[in-house]
Scaffold this motif. Structure first.
Motif, PDB file in Angstrom:
ATOM      1  N   TYR A  57       0.839  -1.195   0.000  1.00 54.79           N
ATOM      2  CA  TYR A  57       0.000   0.000   0.000  1.00 54.79           C
ATOM      3  C   TYR A  57       0.876   1.247   0.000  1.00 54.79           C
ATOM      4  CZ  TYR A  57      -3.517   3.392   1.497  1.00 54.79           C
ATOM      5  OH  TYR A  57      -4.354   4.466   1.575  1.00 54.79           O
ATOM      6  N   ASP A  58       0.560   2.170  -0.897  1.00 56.18           N
ATOM      7  CA  ASP A  58       1.276   3.448  -0.941  1.00 56.18           C
ATOM      8  C   ASP A  58       0.462   4.402  -1.804  1.00 56.18           C
ATOM      9  OD1 ASP A  58       2.968   5.620  -1.263  1.00 56.18           O
ATOM     10  OD2 ASP A  58       4.645   4.456  -2.034  1.00 56.18           O
ATOM     11  N   THR A  73      -1.430   2.362  -5.840  1.00 51.70           N
ATOM     12  CA  THR A  73      -1.436   1.232  -4.914  1.00 51.70           C
ATOM     13  C   THR A  73      -2.167   1.576  -3.614  1.00 51.70           C
ATOM     14  OG1 THR A  73       0.791   1.844  -4.205  1.00 51.70           O
ATOM     15  CG2 THR A  73       0.608   0.124  -5.882  1.00 51.70           C
ATOM     16  N   ASP A  74      -3.351   2.149  -3.776  1.00 51.42           N
ATOM     17  CA  ASP A  74      -4.244   2.367  -2.647  1.00 51.42           C
ATOM     18  C   ASP A  74      -5.542   1.609  -2.930  1.00 51.42           C
ATOM     19  OD1 ASP A  74      -5.508   3.941  -4.565  1.00 51.42           O
ATOM     20  OD2 ASP A  74      -5.162   5.834  -3.518  1.00 51.42           O
ATOM     21  N   CYS A  75      -6.538   1.757  -2.076  1.00 53.11           N
ATOM     22  CA  CYS A  75      -7.756   0.950  -2.213  1.00 53.11           C
ATOM     23  C   CYS A  75      -8.467   1.177  -3.538  1.00 53.11           C
ATOM     24  CB  CYS A  75      -8.694   1.173  -1.032  1.00 53.11           C
ATOM     25  SG  CYS A  75      -9.321   2.869  -0.849  1.00 53.11           S
ATOM     26  N   PHE A 137     -11.348  -8.637  -1.168  1.00 57.03           N
ATOM     27  CA  PHE A 137      -9.973  -8.246  -1.431  1.00 57.03           C
ATOM     28  C   PHE A 137      -9.905  -6.753  -1.134  1.00 57.03           C
ATOM     29  CE2 PHE A 137     -10.403 -11.796  -4.420  1.00 57.03           C
ATOM     30  CZ  PHE A 137      -9.182 -12.447  -4.302  1.00 57.03           C
ATOM     31  N   GLU A 138      -8.796  -6.317  -0.553  1.00 55.45           N
ATOM     32  CA  GLU A 138      -8.617  -4.884  -0.358  1.00 55.45           C
ATOM     33  C   GLU A 138      -7.142  -4.533  -0.275  1.00 55.45           C
ATOM     34  OE1 GLU A 138     -10.076  -3.302   3.405  1.00 55.45           O
ATOM     35  OE2 GLU A 138      -9.374  -5.083   4.458  1.00 55.45           O
ATOM     36  N   GLN A 139      -6.848  -3.347  -0.720  1.00 56.09           N
ATOM     37  CA  GLN A 139      -5.547  -2.719  -0.505  1.00 56.09           C
ATOM     38  C   GLN A 139      -5.829  -1.791   0.664  1.00 56.09           C
ATOM     39  OE1 GLN A 139      -2.452  -2.940  -0.562  1.00 56.09           O
ATOM     40  NE2 GLN A 139      -1.780  -2.434  -2.628  1.00 56.09           N
ATOM     41  N   ASP A 145      -1.362  -3.749   4.060  1.00 50.98           N
ATOM     42  CA  ASP A 145      -1.212  -3.877   2.613  1.00 50.98           C
ATOM     43  C   ASP A 145      -2.360  -4.678   1.994  1.00 50.98           C
ATOM     44  OD1 ASP A 145       1.188  -2.342   2.471  1.00 50.98           O
ATOM     45  OD2 ASP A 145       2.227  -4.053   3.355  1.00 50.98           O
ATOM     46  N   MET A 146      -2.035  -5.628   1.085  1.00 52.13           N
ATOM     47  CA  MET A 146      -3.057  -6.418   0.396  1.00 52.13           C
ATOM     48  C   MET A 146      -3.702  -7.412   1.359  1.00 52.13           C
ATOM     49  SD  MET A 146      -3.561  -5.631  -2.803  1.00 52.13           S
ATOM     50  CE  MET A 146      -4.711  -6.957  -2.969  1.00 52.13           C
TER      51      MET A 146
END
Length: 169
Positions: A57-58, A73-75, A137-139, A145-146
């Protein structure tokens, strides 16, 4: 510049500054029709691609989808990548422009739950007959993170159930 163009520009600028995404483009509503059709199986395959690659996550970062297109790389970047929405992906504030509201009881794999301006998750499947628990599924955040996990639907009572305009059964 039309009134609609100005509104979209202001909304995009606000979302960018509010989310701290300076330098990262955010897909705007006028691009909502640009997404190709995508099957539910492909949506889940794409989710597994980031899950299996342990994407971190970023909100400032990007990571390639299958085929190399880079998404945030976020939700909402993750959900956008799964649904093949315009890269780098609309924020949670704009995801509703690419989807229609549905009843939570009608969620199917590849649909998502969205709380605009806050968070979104990708629905995979129900885990009980009462449709009160499901796999998602989630970021999530820099700590976890994932994620691929089971959740209680009641934990998402403030979220709207959404179906992407480009999803096909």
């Amino acid at each position: 510049m039309t009134t609609i163009d100005r509104r979209e520009l202001v909304r995009g600028a606000f979302a960018t500054s509010f989310l701290g995404l300076a330098g990262a483009a955010v897909a705007m509503p006028s691009q909502a029709m640009a997404a190709p059709n995508v099957s539910r199986d492909t949506v889940i395959d794409r989710a597994w691609f980031w899950m299996n690659n342990n994407v971190q996550y970023d909100q400032q970062g990007t990571y390639p989808a299958p085929g190399g297109v880079r998404y945030r790389t976020d939700c909402s970047g993750f959900v956008s990548m799964c649904l093949m929405l315009p890269a780098p992906g609309p924020s949670t504030s704009y995801l509703n422009d690419y989807s229609s509201g549905i009843s939570k009881a009608n969620l199917k794999k590849g649909d998502f739950l969205n709380l605009p301006g806050v968070h979104c998750v990708l629905f995979q499947r129900w885990t009980n007959d009462a449709h009160t628990r499901f796999m998602l599924f989630e970021q999530s955040n820099p700590t976890s993170d994932m994620n691929h996990r089971e959740a209680a639907l009641s934990d998402y009572s403030s979220y709207g159930a959404r179906r992407a305009h480009n999803i096909i059964d």
